[in-house]
Write a protein that holds these residues in place. Structure first.
Motif, PDB file in Angstrom:
ATOM      1  N   SER A 153      33.821  -4.020  -5.088  1.00 12.38           N
ATOM      2  CA  SER A 153      34.514  -4.885  -5.457  1.00 12.38           C
ATOM      3  C   SER A 153      35.092  -6.516  -5.039  1.00 12.38           C
ATOM      4  O   SER A 153      33.774  -7.560  -5.291  1.00 12.38           O
ATOM      5  CB  SER A 153      35.163  -5.238  -6.602  1.00 12.38           C
TER       6      SER A 153
ATOM      7  N   ALA B  48      32.577  -9.808  -4.111  1.00 10.52           N
ATOM      8  CA  ALA B  48      32.629 -11.396  -4.700  1.00 10.52           C
ATOM      9  C   ALA B  48      33.237 -11.980  -4.090  1.00 10.52           C
ATOM     10  O   ALA B  48      33.162 -13.442  -4.267  1.00 10.52           O
ATOM     11  CB  ALA B  48      33.977 -10.775  -5.774  1.00 10.52           C
TER      12      ALA B  48
ATOM     13  N   GLN C  86      26.252  -7.725 -11.865  1.00 13.38           N
ATOM     14  CA  GLN C  86      27.542  -7.783 -12.292  1.00 13.38           C
ATOM     15  C   GLN C  86      28.094  -9.115 -11.172  1.00 13.38           C
ATOM     16  O   GLN C  86      28.652 -10.130 -11.560  1.00 13.38           O
ATOM     17  CB  GLN C  86      28.781  -6.968 -12.075  1.00 13.38           C
ATOM     18  N   TYR C  87      27.302  -9.002 -10.021  1.00 13.29           N
ATOM     19  CA  TYR C  87      27.226  -9.979  -8.820  1.00 13.29           C
ATOM     20  C   TYR C  87      25.703 -10.054  -8.655  1.00 13.29           C
ATOM     21  O   TYR C  87      24.899  -9.968  -7.616  1.00 13.29           O
ATOM     22  CB  TYR C  87      27.762  -9.071  -7.183  1.00 13.29           C
TER      23      TYR C  87
END
Length: 666
Positions: free
Chosen positions: A519, A523, A555-556
């Protein structure tokens, strides 16, 4: 490396002959010391020291940690016997002890101090006034003592007087490096006095030799061991004649004769270290330089060290360790052919048993002249990150892969270790090459990366759900086999290996499993920019596995800018329908990407095809950027539209014909 100019400040009590010494040195008429006249600063060129260059210091010099050095007292068999030289100019500054303000100012600007006395009273003032004053000013500089007006005392008394005068002061004050008797009137030892002042700065004894322990300092020994290592080309523990000659040529700019070499070997064996062998051992090399320091020959050591880029602090020059390399932020750095050759030769030299692998002892020996194995290697779990043989030893294939990895991730580490390990093709920058910058382009409202043609190293992140088979994929890539036992990856894991592309060209592929840092890395824009291609993996036998990738990409959203390849792992097991919002084939089609590759770690051919596709994706990003419709796909879509349109027209025509025929029958 050297100062452009050395500032020598001449000080002492009134009437000791300071100005007379300076005038005598410059071959002017001596000044009457009783007038109190202070000479202006005088700059002396290098040529003024030619007389001293040819000869050693004469009788009368007493040096710290030294025996009596004499003009003709050097043994003809001294190792690396050379002529002393001073490679700089000097500014000599006269002072008056009565002008305290000016005196203190000049002392603080000095590089070395020439402290003059001429009788018993001024001698006593050395320890009672002058040395305490220098320390109170914080002036921690080398001091040369000059006992002037030696023409007033008989020479027969000098030897005993010198021992009684110089040695107690030298032993009491570490700043005092040498003392000599001189005469401004007769020009006796005047040139040598200023030579010693220069030498104390250019070739300082204190970094090399410990006066209390009477031994070379640890850092000096470490530096000399590295010099020995660099010139012991065959790494047999001895300098043979050819290696000795190479050292001579680099350090002293002249060839060594066979007679010189044989004489030096015999000298070491007989006087310093009785030993066997056909050359000069490391221990003999070290002890010879200890002898140089003890006998006032330490300039020889300094010339050798500086020719190998050492500074006065006995550290390698920072510009030598870290030369500037202009690298565009969008470029990468790789080994050049010269760099490859250097590391291949290094491997072959240290593979002493010729088994094709470097064992732990051979690795330790290879990194002996360095701070140790690079920190980056430890962070990437060397040697488990590369190909090793059955004994766990580093193969040449793995060795080159590791240096390619190091250069790609942090080229400054490679430059530093090239310097430590003795890269001798000039600047270590020649061992590297900088690729062309990767450009960002726009198409169909989307951002994508331009193709690359001059790169040989590509970086791939492997992502996917737990138990998808990522670790087995890395194991299979590196070793051709994997373990059936599941072990969750906590820390990120990185492996590198060369692969052969279609057409026979080779390149290096870096695979990184991100572990629990996944994660944070995804990010991080800087980390994503380093990635050339993303490998999305899922377990085709686990119905829950693919949804992880769908959620990850939601999410990304910035992952859409990275070239991507989808992979269905464990294809040798029964394929399961994925419990996902969309099936993998439909998902990839909507992104204008190829359907997932079905791979098994037990299918060698499928693995090789995957790795080649990952490199192809990295080289031609436009073809595998999510959401970017390729021209081929667009053409196919147009063709389908035409076919569908043609089909519709055909159906309408058939219906019309049928209706017309029906009406005719009626």
């Amino acid at each position: 490396m050297f100062l452009d100019s050395i500032r020598i400040v001449v000080c002492g009590d009134e009437s000791v002959g300071k100005s007379s010494l300076i005038s005598s040195f410059t071959r002017e008429s001596t000044t009457d010391s009783s007038t109190g006249h202070v000479l202006p600063p005088i700059t002396i060129s290098r040529s003024d020291y030619e007389e001293v260059v040819r000869d050693a210091p004469p009788p009368g010099i007493h040096e710290r940690d030294a025996k009596h050095a004499s003009r003709n007292g050097r043994d003809s068999n001294d190792l690396l016997d050379i002529s002393t030289y001073i490679p700089t100019t000097a500014t000599i500054v006269d002072t008056s002890s009565s002008d305290v303000t000016s005196l203190h100012k000049e002392l603080k600007r000095a590089d070395v101090i020439c402290l003059v006395y001429s009788d018993h009273y001024t001698y006593e003032r050395i320890s009672l006034h002058w040395m305490p004053m220098l320390r109170s000013l914080g002036v921690n500089l080398p001091v040369i003592l000059c006992a002037n007006k030696s023409d007033l005392s008989p020479k027969s008394a000098w030897k005993n007087q010198d021992n009684e005068e110089f040695l107690p002061l030298i032993n009491e004050f570490k700043e005092i490096e040498a003392g000599l008797r001189c005469s401004a009137l007769n020009r006796y030892n005047v040139v040598e006095a200023f030579y010693l002042c220069q030498r104390a700065v250019v070739y300082p004894i204190s970094p090399l030799f410990d006066a209390i322990e009477h031994n070379l300092r640890p850092r000096a020994i470490e530096a000399l061991k590295r010099v020995f290592f660099l010139f012991d080309a065959d790494q047999d523990g001895f300098l043979n004649f050819n290696e000795f000659n190479e050292l001579h040529k680099k350090c002293f700019k002249r060839e060594a004769t066979r007679e010189d070499f044989d004489g030096n070997v015999n000298y070491i064996h007989s006087k310093i270290l009785p030993e066997g062998g056909e050359g000069i051992s490391e221990d003999g090399f070290i002890l010879v330089h200890k002898y140089f320091a003890e006998s006032g020959r330490h300039e020889t050591t300094w010339i050798m060290l500086r020719a190998n880029h050492y500074t006065n602090s006995l550290s390698l020059d920072d510009k030598f360790l870290h030369p500037h390399l202009d690298v565009n932020p969008d470029s990468s750095v790789e080994l050049s052919p010269t760099g490859y050759k250097f590391f291949v030769d290094l491997f072959l030299t240290f593979d002493k048993d010729n088994d094709g692998g470097l064992n732990e002892v051979e690795i330790d020996n290879l990194f002996q002249p360095t701070p140790g194995i690079p920190r980056l290697w430890m962070d990437t779990n060397f040697p488990s990150s590369i190909v090793c043989n059955e004994g766990g030893y580093v193969t040449l294939q793995g060795w080159l892969a590791q240096w390619n990895l190091t250069t790609f991730l942090n080229y400054k580490t490679t430059l530093e270790y090239l310097a430590y390990l003795g890269f001798n093709e000039g600047t270590s920058i020649k061992a590297l090459k900088v690729t062309k910058p990767r450009k960002i382009r726009q198409k169909q409202g989307k951002t994508y990366r331009s193709s690359v043609n001059d790169r040989n190293i590509f970086y791939c992140y492997v992502v996917g759900a737990p138990k998808a088979g990522k670790s087995s994929l890395l194991d299979s890539f590196l070793h051709g086999q994997y373990s059936e036992m599941y072990s969750p990856t906590i820390q990120s894991r990185l492996v590198v290996k060369d692969i052969e592309l279609r057409g026979g060209k080779q390149c290096y592929l870096i695979l990184e499993e991100l572990g629990e840092l996944e994660s944070a890395i995804l990010a991080n824009k800087k980390r994503l920019d380093m990635c050339d291609v993303l490998c999305y993996t899922y377990d085709s036998s686990d119905p829950e596995s693919f949804q992880y990738l769908v959620d990850l990409r939601k999410q990304y959203t910035n992952l859409d800018e990275i070239p991507s390849v989808f992979v269905a792992l464990k294809a040798d097991l029964d394929k399961q329908q994925q419990r996902s919002d969309v099936q993998p084939e439909n998902y990839t089609r909507d992104l204008f990407l190829s359907s997932p590759l079905h791979i098994s770690s037990s299918w060698t051919s499928s693995l090789q095809e995957l790795f080649i596709q990952l490199v192809d994706a990295a080289k031609t990003p436009a073809s595998v950027t999510p959401g970017l419709e390729t021209e081929k796909a667009a053409d196919q879509e147009k063709t389908m539209h035409l076919i569908m349109a043609g089909g519709a027209i055909g159906v309408m025509a058939l219906v019309s014909i049928w209706m017309l025929n029906s009406m005719r029958r009626r």
